[in-house]
Design an enzyme around this catalytic site. Sequence first.
Site, PDB file in Angstrom:
ATOM      1  N   GLN A 193       1.736  -5.800   5.938  1.00 54.65           N
ATOM      2  CA  GLN A 193       2.182  -5.530   4.581  1.00 54.65           C
ATOM      3  C   GLN A 193       3.566  -6.131   4.384  1.00 54.65           C
ATOM      4  O   GLN A 193       3.922  -7.025   5.152  1.00 54.65           O
ATOM      5  CB  GLN A 193       2.107  -4.045   4.312  1.00 54.65           C
ATOM      6  CG  GLN A 193       0.670  -3.530   4.510  1.00 54.65           C
ATOM      7  CD  GLN A 193       0.474  -2.067   4.111  1.00 54.65           C
ATOM      8  OE1 GLN A 193       1.271  -1.429   3.468  1.00 54.65           O
ATOM      9  NE2 GLN A 193      -0.647  -1.531   4.544  1.00 54.65           N
ATOM     10  N   TYR A 230      -6.437  -8.419  12.219  1.00 54.99           N
ATOM     11  CA  TYR A 230      -5.157  -8.063  12.826  1.00 54.99           C
ATOM     12  C   TYR A 230      -5.221  -8.390  14.312  1.00 54.99           C
ATOM     13  O   TYR A 230      -6.282  -8.274  14.941  1.00 54.99           O
ATOM     14  CB  TYR A 230      -4.864  -6.567  12.646  1.00 54.99           C
ATOM     15  CG  TYR A 230      -4.695  -6.132  11.215  1.00 54.99           C
ATOM     16  CD1 TYR A 230      -3.499  -6.327  10.543  1.00 54.99           C
ATOM     17  CD2 TYR A 230      -5.744  -5.525  10.529  1.00 54.99           C
ATOM     18  CE1 TYR A 230      -3.341  -5.926   9.226  1.00 54.99           C
ATOM     19  CE2 TYR A 230      -5.598  -5.121   9.208  1.00 54.99           C
ATOM     20  CZ  TYR A 230      -4.394  -5.319   8.565  1.00 54.99           C
ATOM     21  OH  TYR A 230      -4.232  -4.919   7.255  1.00 54.99           O
ATOM     22  N   GLU A 277      -6.099  -9.213   4.004  1.00 50.07           N
ATOM     23  CA  GLU A 277      -5.323  -8.449   4.984  1.00 50.07           C
ATOM     24  C   GLU A 277      -5.256  -9.265   6.263  1.00 50.07           C
ATOM     25  O   GLU A 277      -6.296  -9.578   6.849  1.00 50.07           O
ATOM     26  CB  GLU A 277      -5.938  -7.075   5.268  1.00 50.07           C
ATOM     27  CG  GLU A 277      -5.778  -6.056   4.155  1.00 50.07           C
ATOM     28  CD  GLU A 277      -6.179  -4.649   4.579  1.00 50.07           C
ATOM     29  OE1 GLU A 277      -5.986  -4.297   5.764  1.00 50.07           O
ATOM     30  OE2 GLU A 277      -6.681  -3.902   3.716  1.00 50.07           O
ATOM     31  N   GLU A 303       0.848  -1.191   0.000  1.00 48.70           N
ATOM     32  CA  GLU A 303       0.000   0.000   0.000  1.00 48.70           C
ATOM     33  C   GLU A 303       0.882   1.239   0.000  1.00 48.70           C
ATOM     34  O   GLU A 303       1.974   1.244   0.584  1.00 48.70           O
ATOM     35  CB  GLU A 303      -0.910   0.005   1.237  1.00 48.70           C
ATOM     36  CG  GLU A 303      -1.857   1.193   1.286  1.00 48.70           C
ATOM     37  CD  GLU A 303      -2.917   1.057   2.379  1.00 48.70           C
ATOM     38  OE1 GLU A 303      -3.813   1.926   2.433  1.00 48.70           O
ATOM     39  OE2 GLU A 303      -2.854   0.093   3.170  1.00 48.70           O
ATOM     40  N   ASN A 311      -6.759   1.325   2.632  1.00 45.84           N
ATOM     41  CA  ASN A 311      -7.497   2.576   2.747  1.00 45.84           C
ATOM     42  C   ASN A 311      -7.091   3.586   1.679  1.00 45.84           C
ATOM     43  O   ASN A 311      -7.904   4.405   1.245  1.00 45.84           O
ATOM     44  CB  ASN A 311      -7.269   3.183   4.136  1.00 45.84           C
ATOM     45  CG  ASN A 311      -7.848   2.327   5.247  1.00 45.84           C
ATOM     46  OD1 ASN A 311      -8.651   1.432   5.001  1.00 45.84           O
ATOM     47  ND2 ASN A 311      -7.435   2.589   6.470  1.00 45.84           N
ATOM     48  N   ASN A 315     -12.340  -1.453  -0.885  1.00 48.57           N
ATOM     49  CA  ASN A 315     -11.648  -1.861   0.337  1.00 48.57           C
ATOM     50  C   ASN A 315     -12.437  -1.435   1.572  1.00 48.57           C
ATOM     51  O   ASN A 315     -12.825  -0.271   1.693  1.00 48.57           O
ATOM     52  CB  ASN A 315     -10.269  -1.208   0.398  1.00 48.57           C
ATOM     53  CG  ASN A 315      -9.530  -1.553   1.685  1.00 48.57           C
ATOM     54  OD1 ASN A 315      -9.029  -2.657   1.843  1.00 48.57           O
ATOM     55  ND2 ASN A 315      -9.456  -0.605   2.608  1.00 48.57           N
ATOM     56  N   GLU A 316     -12.737  -2.381   2.450  1.00 49.01           N
ATOM     57  CA  GLU A 316     -13.313  -2.126   3.780  1.00 49.01           C
ATOM     58  C   GLU A 316     -14.439  -1.092   3.732  1.00 49.01           C
ATOM     59  O   GLU A 316     -14.457  -0.134   4.518  1.00 49.01           O
ATOM     60  CB  GLU A 316     -12.217  -1.689   4.756  1.00 49.01           C
ATOM     61  CG  GLU A 316     -11.204  -2.784   5.031  1.00 49.01           C
ATOM     62  CD  GLU A 316     -10.179  -2.428   6.102  1.00 49.01           C
ATOM     63  OE1 GLU A 316     -10.147  -1.249   6.539  1.00 49.01           O
ATOM     64  OE2 GLU A 316      -9.403  -3.312   6.500  1.00 49.01           O
TER      65      GLU A 316
END
Length: 504
Positions: free
Chosen positions: A353, A244, A292, A27, A72, A172-173
């Site tokens: 990442q 996460y 992710e 990202e 994001n 995304n999200e």
Amino acid sequence: MTTARLTLDARFPIGAVRRRLFGGFVEHLGRHVYDGIYEPGHPQADEQGFRRDVLELVRELGVSTIRYPGGNFVSGFRWEDGVGPREQRPRRLDLAWHSTETNEIGLHEFADWLDKAGSDLMLAVNLGTRGVLEALDLLEYSNVPGGTTLSQQRIDNGRAEPFGVQVWCLGNEMDGPWQLGHRSADDYGKIASQTAKGMRQLDPSIELVVCGSSGASMPTFGEWERVVLEHTYDDVDMISCHAYYQEHDGDIDSFLASSIDTDRFIEAVVATADHVGAVRGSAKKIDISFDEWNIWYQTRFHDVDQITGVDNWPVAPRLLEDVYSVLDAVVFGSLMISLLKHADRVASASLAQLVNVIAPIMTEPGGPSWRQTTFFPFAITSRLAQGDALRLRVEGPTIETEKFGAVPAVDAVATHDAETGATAIFLVHRGRDGAVDLAIDISGLGDVEVAEAHLLHDDDPYARNTLEEPERVTPGTVDARVDGGILHVTLPPIAWAAISLARA
């Protein structure tokens, strides 16, 4: 010393281990791209400004498909900014991470980097501030060989052959209030379906990932997946999962059991997807793109690193540069075990990442690069996991956790390649109070011997690799021996291990 008994049977596979399970995520965030993979003035920079030392580590990591450019970041991204002559590219404000994006690295440069890294491109389209038309333009620019204005623009910009991007993420999200263009499940499902249908009209061969919830703890979780899939079930191939983990308030035991949450998360999404399919009378199965996942100390970011101020938009600031311990790496290894244990439905996964930003690889501007502790479970698992994933029957002790109750002290999964006979067993010992002696029944494999035996452990579970001590933690070996169809292994407390077996 406690004991545990495990049974491995190659006749009962979970599913094939797909190479996309060992994907990554890049990202435009912090020092990931600039000062990470790209640093033109560095002594290790190649003719394009990419750090050769970082490329070597990425290849060693064994990363397959890499999701790009966010995250994001993608919800405010204009892909056109990153193509064409660099001197003509605009500087933009990145609202996601409150930074300035120079657009020195765009689609062409990143594709060149992927060619050198030996990885494939997975592109995310902006469905936050943009929509169907922009997604179609990007697909045409990327995948159409020629004969149109956009494909000719790609050719004029130096790429005669199409990028041939196979996997695309539809935003995304989008359930996250932090996301630009955040919307309801119903509204997102509609635009995702419209975008998917249009993209398939242009290129029917592509695979599409629709956004699931941003995490299992989201208040939208479950219902979001149901509503979104009711709109998109016939249009997409996968739905995303993001997760996460971090140690909270010294609760080491719950942290060590984090993969229990991963297991439940995957199984809940699969159940929801299959429910939607059943209601529709569809034989199609929606797979999971776990695009992710990582250890991420998010509280550190919110407490320390967040950038604010309308006049404060730095370029490539130091953000999310978590320094990982052995404890973190053991939990990380157990998350990989969970992904393998669900190989029948997890078709793709992206470690978020790769460089500097919550990453297995760290760099210093003008200086060295080094491996974090989490580098080792990923690189070893990516290299050894082949063929089919096998679920192991585990009988042994449990540990008590505040968050999950009693959980197995030993977690394990295996892979087996019927053609070569290669077998790999991946193990985690969550216990903190002593070693565990494992007896693994491998009699069904025939005459085999130990080819490799790796152990990640340290008497100090908080030992880390840093700029000052880049090799403080490295994998050691574990005593593993085969006797009468039983593989004997002793694991110390808080440990991850990988054992490879070959035909004798």
